[in-house]
Design a protein around this motif. Structure first.
Motif, short mmCIF file in Angstrom:
data_model
loop_
_atom_site.label_atom_id
_atom_site.label_comp_id
_atom_site.label_asym_id
_atom_site.label_seq_id
_atom_site.Cartn_x
_atom_site.Cartn_y
_atom_site.Cartn_z
N GLY A 1 -9.44 9.02 3.29
CA GLY A 1 -8.15 9.10 3.96
C GLY A 1 -7.22 9.57 3.03
N THR A 2 -7.49 10.43 1.82
CA THR A 2 -6.78 10.83 1.02
C THR A 2 -5.48 11.79 1.61
N THR A 3 -4.37 12.08 0.91
CA THR A 3 -3.48 12.90 1.39
C THR A 3 -3.92 14.31 1.24
N LEU B 1 -2.92 0.29 -3.97
CA LEU B 1 -3.49 1.55 -4.01
C LEU B 1 -3.90 1.59 -5.49
N ARG C 1 0.94 11.23 9.19
CA ARG C 1 -0.06 10.28 9.92
C ARG C 1 0.37 9.16 10.41
N GLN D 1 3.54 5.30 -4.81
CA GLN D 1 2.44 4.25 -4.23
C GLN D 1 2.72 2.83 -4.45
N ASP E 1 4.89 3.22 0.75
CA ASP E 1 5.63 3.28 1.66
C ASP E 1 6.30 2.07 1.85
N TRP F 1 0.75 -1.20 0.15
CA TRP F 1 -0.06 0.04 -0.17
C TRP F 1 0.89 1.22 0.08
N VAL G 1 -1.73 3.59 4.84
CA VAL G 1 -2.06 4.92 5.54
C VAL G 1 -3.41 5.32 4.96
N ASN H 1 1.52 13.41 -3.67
CA ASN H 1 0.98 12.67 -2.75
C ASN H 1 2.16 11.69 -2.30
N ALA H 2 2.90 11.37 -3.22
CA ALA H 2 4.30 10.55 -3.21
C ALA H 2 5.26 11.23 -2.25
N VAL I 1 -8.42 3.79 -2.81
CA VAL I 1 -6.98 3.81 -3.47
C VAL I 1 -6.55 5.26 -3.65
N THR I 2 -5.66 5.37 -4.64
CA THR I 2 -5.28 6.32 -5.35
C THR I 2 -5.82 6.54 -6.78
P1 IMP Z 1 -4.64 10.23 -2.67
O1 IMP Z 1 -3.69 9.67 -3.62
O2 IMP Z 1 -4.15 11.79 -1.77
O3 IMP Z 1 -5.96 10.33 -3.42
O4 IMP Z 1 -5.06 9.19 -1.57
C1 IMP Z 1 -5.82 8.06 -1.76
C2 IMP Z 1 -5.07 7.09 -0.89
O5 IMP Z 1 -3.76 6.62 -1.22
C3 IMP Z 1 -5.18 7.25 0.66
O6 IMP Z 1 -5.38 5.93 1.40
C4 IMP Z 1 -3.66 7.72 0.97
O7 IMP Z 1 -3.20 7.61 1.98
C5 IMP Z 1 -2.83 6.66 -0.02
N1 IMP Z 1 -1.51 7.27 -0.53
C6 IMP Z 1 -1.47 8.21 -1.67
N2 IMP Z 1 -0.02 8.39 -1.74
C7 IMP Z 1 0.45 7.50 -0.91
C8 IMP Z 1 1.88 7.21 -0.67
O8 IMP Z 1 2.71 8.00 -1.29
N3 IMP Z 1 2.12 6.26 0.22
C9 IMP Z 1 1.31 5.68 0.99
N4 IMP Z 1 -0.18 6.04 0.51
C10 IMP Z 1 -0.50 6.72 -0.27
#
Ligand code: IMP
Length: 417
Positions: free
Chosen positions: A125-127, A225, A300, A221, A15, A13, A270, A40-41, A235-236
């Motif tokens: 729970g997005t970033t 995800l 987080r 990611q 990390d 997931w 996360v 987000n990464a 997911v992302t």
């Molecule tokens: P988003 O990518 O911000 O829309 O987040 C969607 C989901 O992907 C959430 O659960 C985030 O915690 C997870 N996520 C996004 N980018 C990462 C990353 O780089 N590492 C771990 N989880 C991520």
């Protein structure tokens, strides 16, 4: 006949510790390319006394001889990218951004956060960086591409039109529509900073491969995800698996050579969503503390649990992984027993694949003997017997060789087999 690129992807997931492997491999590659995701990464690299935070810029930036490419599959926040660029000197000629990458603008982040708030306990729970709304606009064909920064007046008019069409949505979400003058100023500033870096990166990579250059593709990611193969809707919004490297850079499948999949010796996640092997007890807490499992982008605390061999087999197959890099083995040091999820109970049956509805599976564990210390081992034979047995059992379960084992954050504490 062109050369083939090497690819690095996350198998869990996110990390997984991709940073350590990518940084290491970036030193011996001529091109390092990002193909999906956005800011987000994130990972931090320490070089001597200095710490660098990378979110959008590929890891090759720390190799002065490498060219870094942000591909068309990425969603690019110009403001964050420009800020990140300030950490480095002389980027011209060694950093390029695809003119086809989509722009992630401040309103995307506002929409992301407003949506999450409206979802309440169903939030992903997005970033909160605006990733979903930016990819949403792209797929709905109302997005804006980096190449449009060449003519900011036209781009500004288009974005204002977009705002007008979406005025009711902004109203429901309690968001204010930006003023045209402010938007124009913002876009002009982006253009001034970014124009020298914008190009057709597909042509650039093709040329590099044809010239026999060593090209590294850096995934962001992880597989679980992925928009299609992950735990949807938690997911992302991008294709994080190896197929995304083709569409996100303009490559074809024959361009991809060795695929290295990165996985931790346990599991973390996360944000919300299914995580069958999550441990809510002392062991989970121990993994979080020993593994420093707190998000790099958001801070987080990460949810922690055991290695999920079922999800990992799914990831190995979907990505076409040639070798797995098993990270953070040392975090398991000192445990008497180590669990591995080897099957799921689903609708009364035992299954060994990832079902559509991962939320309702129960993990079935196999328990392995723990070991005292693997930390700092640099040769496979230096590992305790129980750790070697653990690795051999994982290889058998996931159907792939574990070619790299990491035993501490230090670059040298890495076993290559
Ligand atoms: P988003 O990518 O911000 O829309 O987040 C969607 C989901 O992907 C959430 O659960 C985030 O915690 C997870 N996520 C996004 N980018 C990462 C990353 O780089 N590492 C771990 N989880 C991520």
């Amino acid at each position: 006949m062109s050369n083939r690129a090497r690819l690095i992807v996350g198998l869990q997931w996110g990390d997984e510790g991709k940073g350590k492997i990518v940084d290491h491999m970036a030193q011996t590659h001529d091109y390092v390319c990002r193909f999906a995701g956005g800011h987000n990464a994130g990972h931090t690299i320490v070089v001597g006394q200095r710490k660098y935070a990378l979110h959008l810029i590929p890891s090759g930036v720390l190799n002065p001889d490498a060219v870094n490419i942000v591909g068309n599959g990425v969603v690019l926040s110009p403001a964050d990218f420009i800020e990140e660029m300030k950490q480095f000197d002389n980027l011209e000629g060694r950093l390029f951004v695809s003119d086809r990458a989509h722009l992630l603008l401040p309103y995307h982040a506002l929409i992301d956060r407003a949506r999450e708030k409206l979802k309440g306990d169903k939030a992903i729970g997005t970033t909160g960086k605006g990733i979903g709304p930016a990819y949403g606009d792209k797929v709905a064909r109302v997005g804006h591409r980096v190449g449009e920064l060449h003519d900011t007046k036209k781009l500004c008019d288009r974005i204002m039109e977009h705002f007008e069409m979406n005025a009711p949505i902004f109203e429901v979400m309690g968001l204010e529509i930006p003023r045209k003058e402010a938007l124009q100023k913002e876009l002009d500033a982006y253009k001034a900073s970014l124009e020298p870096y914008i190009t057709n990166t597909t042509l650039l990579i093709r040329k590099a491969l044809c010239e026999g250059k060593r090209v590294l593709l850096e995934g962001a990611q992880g597989t679980m995800l992925d928009i299609d193969h992950g735990t949807y809707p938690y997911v992302t919004s991008s294709t994080t698996v190896s197929a995304g490297a083709c569409s996100g850079l303009g490559l074809n499948h024959k361009d991809i050579g060795e695929v290295t999949g990165i996985a931790k010796a346990y599991c973390t996640r996360v944000g919300n969503g299914p995580f069958p092997s999550e441990d809510f007890g002392e062991d989970g807490e121990r993994l979080r503390k020993r593994g420093h499992e707190y998000g790099t982008t958001t801070g987080r605390p990460r949810r922690c649990g055991w290695f999920d061999a079922v999800a990992m087999k799914h990831a190995v197959q979907i990505n076409g992984v040639d070798r797995v890099a098993l990270m953070k083995l040392d975090v398991l040091d000192g445990l008497d027993e180590i669990k591995v999820c080897t099957a799921y109970r689903f609708q009364g049956e035992e299954i060994d694949y990832v079902p559509y509805d991962l939320e309702s599976v129960e993990p079935i564990y196999t328990v392995f003997r723990g070991w005292k210390k693997s930390e700092g081992a640099r040769e496979f034979d230096e590992l305790p017997e129980e750790a070697r047995d653990y690795i051999a059992a994982l290889e058998e379960m996931i159907g792939c060789k574990i070619g790299i084992v990491s035993t501490s954050p230090e670059r040298e504490d890495t076993i290559v087999r």
